[in-house]
Structures are given as C-alpha cells and as structure tokens.
Scaffold this motif. Structure first.
Motif, mmCIF file in Angstrom:
data_model
loop_
_atom_site.group_PDB
_atom_site.id
_atom_site.type_symbol
_atom_site.label_atom_id
_atom_site.label_comp_id
_atom_site.label_asym_id
_atom_site.label_seq_id
_atom_site.Cartn_x
_atom_site.Cartn_y
_atom_site.Cartn_z
ATOM 1 N N MET A 2 0.836 -1.188 0.000
ATOM 2 C CA MET A 2 0.000 0.000 0.000
ATOM 3 C C MET A 2 0.873 1.242 0.000
ATOM 4 S SD MET A 2 -3.347 -0.063 0.068
ATOM 5 C CE MET A 2 -3.706 -1.505 -0.878
ATOM 6 N N LYS A 3 0.288 2.269 -0.519
ATOM 7 C CA LYS A 3 1.009 3.533 -0.582
ATOM 8 C C LYS A 3 1.015 4.200 0.791
ATOM 9 C CE LYS A 3 -0.311 4.424 -5.325
ATOM 10 N NZ LYS A 3 -1.018 5.328 -6.220
ATOM 11 N N ASP A 4 1.999 5.081 0.967
ATOM 12 C CA ASP A 4 2.059 5.830 2.223
ATOM 13 C C ASP A 4 0.885 6.784 2.352
ATOM 14 O OD1 ASP A 4 4.343 4.588 3.144
ATOM 15 O OD2 ASP A 4 5.690 6.025 2.181
ATOM 16 N N SER A 5 0.349 7.252 1.214
ATOM 17 C CA SER A 5 -0.799 8.156 1.286
ATOM 18 C C SER A 5 -2.022 7.443 1.851
ATOM 19 C CB SER A 5 -1.117 8.736 -0.096
ATOM 20 O OG SER A 5 -1.473 7.698 -0.995
ATOM 21 N N HIS A 6 -2.176 6.152 1.525
ATOM 22 C CA HIS A 6 -3.289 5.386 2.088
ATOM 23 C C HIS A 6 -3.135 5.233 3.595
ATOM 24 C CE1 HIS A 6 -3.902 3.344 -2.065
ATOM 25 N NE2 HIS A 6 -4.532 4.489 -1.993
ATOM 26 N N LYS A 7 -1.911 5.008 4.025
ATOM 27 C CA LYS A 7 -1.669 4.877 5.459
ATOM 28 C C LYS A 7 -1.917 6.202 6.167
ATOM 29 C CE LYS A 7 1.431 2.990 8.861
ATOM 30 N NZ LYS A 7 2.612 2.194 9.127
ATOM 31 N N ALA A 8 -1.533 7.303 5.538
ATOM 32 C CA ALA A 8 -1.765 8.618 6.142
ATOM 33 C C ALA A 8 -3.263 8.898 6.276
ATOM 34 C CB ALA A 8 -1.092 9.704 5.315
ATOM 35 N N ILE A 9 -4.023 8.546 5.260
ATOM 36 C CA ILE A 9 -5.476 8.726 5.321
ATOM 37 C C ILE A 9 -6.053 7.874 6.442
ATOM 38 C CG2 ILE A 9 -7.637 8.307 4.094
ATOM 39 C CD1 ILE A 9 -6.129 9.064 1.514
ATOM 40 N N TRP A 10 -5.606 6.632 6.544
ATOM 41 C CA TRP A 10 -6.105 5.749 7.596
ATOM 42 C C TRP A 10 -5.771 6.301 8.976
ATOM 43 C CZ3 TRP A 10 -9.298 3.054 9.912
ATOM 44 C CH2 TRP A 10 -8.978 2.315 11.042
ATOM 45 N N LEU A 11 -4.544 6.781 9.166
ATOM 46 C CA LEU A 11 -4.167 7.312 10.474
ATOM 47 C C LEU A 11 -5.005 8.534 10.837
ATOM 48 C CD1 LEU A 11 -0.296 6.846 10.393
ATOM 49 C CD2 LEU A 11 -2.002 5.525 11.674
ATOM 50 N N LYS A 12 -5.316 9.345 9.841
ATOM 51 C CA LYS A 12 -6.168 10.511 10.088
ATOM 52 C C LYS A 12 -7.570 10.072 10.505
ATOM 53 C CE LYS A 12 -5.477 13.821 7.167
ATOM 54 N NZ LYS A 12 -5.549 14.697 5.987
ATOM 55 N N ARG A 13 -8.081 9.069 9.834
ATOM 56 C CA ARG A 13 -9.411 8.561 10.179
ATOM 57 C C ARG A 13 -9.394 7.839 11.522
ATOM 58 N NH1 ARG A 13 -11.544 6.434 4.297
ATOM 59 N NH2 ARG A 13 -11.778 8.523 3.408
ATOM 60 N N LYS A 14 -8.299 7.169 11.820
ATOM 61 C CA LYS A 14 -8.199 6.455 13.093
ATOM 62 C C LYS A 14 -8.175 7.437 14.260
ATOM 63 C CE LYS A 14 -5.726 2.969 15.587
ATOM 64 N NZ LYS A 14 -4.589 2.102 15.685
ATOM 65 N N ASN A 15 -7.599 8.610 14.031
ATOM 66 C CA ASN A 15 -7.557 9.622 15.084
ATOM 67 C C ASN A 15 -8.947 10.146 15.439
ATOM 68 O OD1 ASN A 15 -4.813 9.504 15.523
ATOM 69 N ND2 ASN A 15 -4.350 11.056 13.992
ATOM 70 N N LEU A 16 -9.917 9.963 14.546
ATOM 71 C CA LEU A 16 -11.291 10.332 14.882
ATOM 72 C C LEU A 16 -11.814 9.491 16.036
ATOM 73 C CD1 LEU A 16 -13.015 10.551 11.385
ATOM 74 C CD2 LEU A 16 -12.615 12.440 12.941
ATOM 75 N N GLY A 17 -11.355 8.270 16.115
ATOM 76 C CA GLY A 17 -11.868 7.318 17.083
ATOM 77 C C GLY A 17 -12.900 6.422 16.418
ATOM 78 N N ARG A 18 -13.064 5.262 16.979
ATOM 79 C CA ARG A 18 -13.959 4.272 16.383
ATOM 80 C C ARG A 18 -15.424 4.732 16.336
ATOM 81 N NH1 ARG A 18 -12.856 -1.898 17.131
ATOM 82 N NH2 ARG A 18 -14.177 -2.689 15.493
#
Length: 87
Positions: A1-17
């Motif tokens: 996976m690209k680093d941009s996908h991981k960055a998007i995921w980390l941003k969404r993960k910071n929202l909380g479940r």
C-alpha cells in the motif's frame, strides 16, 4: 500500500472508532440509502409510503454499522504493525 493510504487511515483512526462508524457507516449508508430507496419508490410508484422510511433507516443503519466496523478492523489489520510472535 502507498504511504498516502496509510496517512489517510491514520487521520481517520484519530477520529476514534465511534466517530468513524458514524461518519463512514451510519450516515452515508443509513441516511444515504434511505434517501435513495425512498426516491426510487417515489419515482416508481408516484407516492411515498411514510411507514417504510423509518424501517429503511433502521435496516440501513445496521448495514452501515457492520460495513464500517468491518472496514475499521480490516484497516487496523492492514496498517498496524504486528506484535511480537511467540514460538
């Protein structure tokens, strides 16, 4: 996976479940599909049966919850570092 996908995921993960489930599951699936199917009903039959709207909303909320929850688990599995393995 690209680093941009991981960055998007980390941003969404910071929202909380809970917020992730709301923003990416309940609202788009629940409200979106309810509006879409109600619009389809109105265009097909020329009227809208108001009894079906809350039923659709509840059903599509459940679907949205399970889809978003599955995506959350899949993204955690994909992007989180695995723990140490035991022999």
């Amino acid at each position: 996976m690209k680093d941009s996908h991981k960055a998007i995921w980390l941003k969404r993960k910071n929202l909380g479940r809970p917020k992730y489930l709301l923003y990416f599951g309940l609202l788009p699936w629940g409200v979106g599909l309810t509006v879409l199917t109600s619009l389809f009903e109105f265009l097909s039959f020329g009227s809208l049966n108001p009894i079906w709207v809350p039923i659709r909303l509840i059903i599509f909320f459940f679907i949205g919850f399970f889809v978003a929850n599955g995506r959350w688990v899949a993204m955690e599995y994909r992007f989180e570092a695995p723990g140490p393995r035991r022999p």
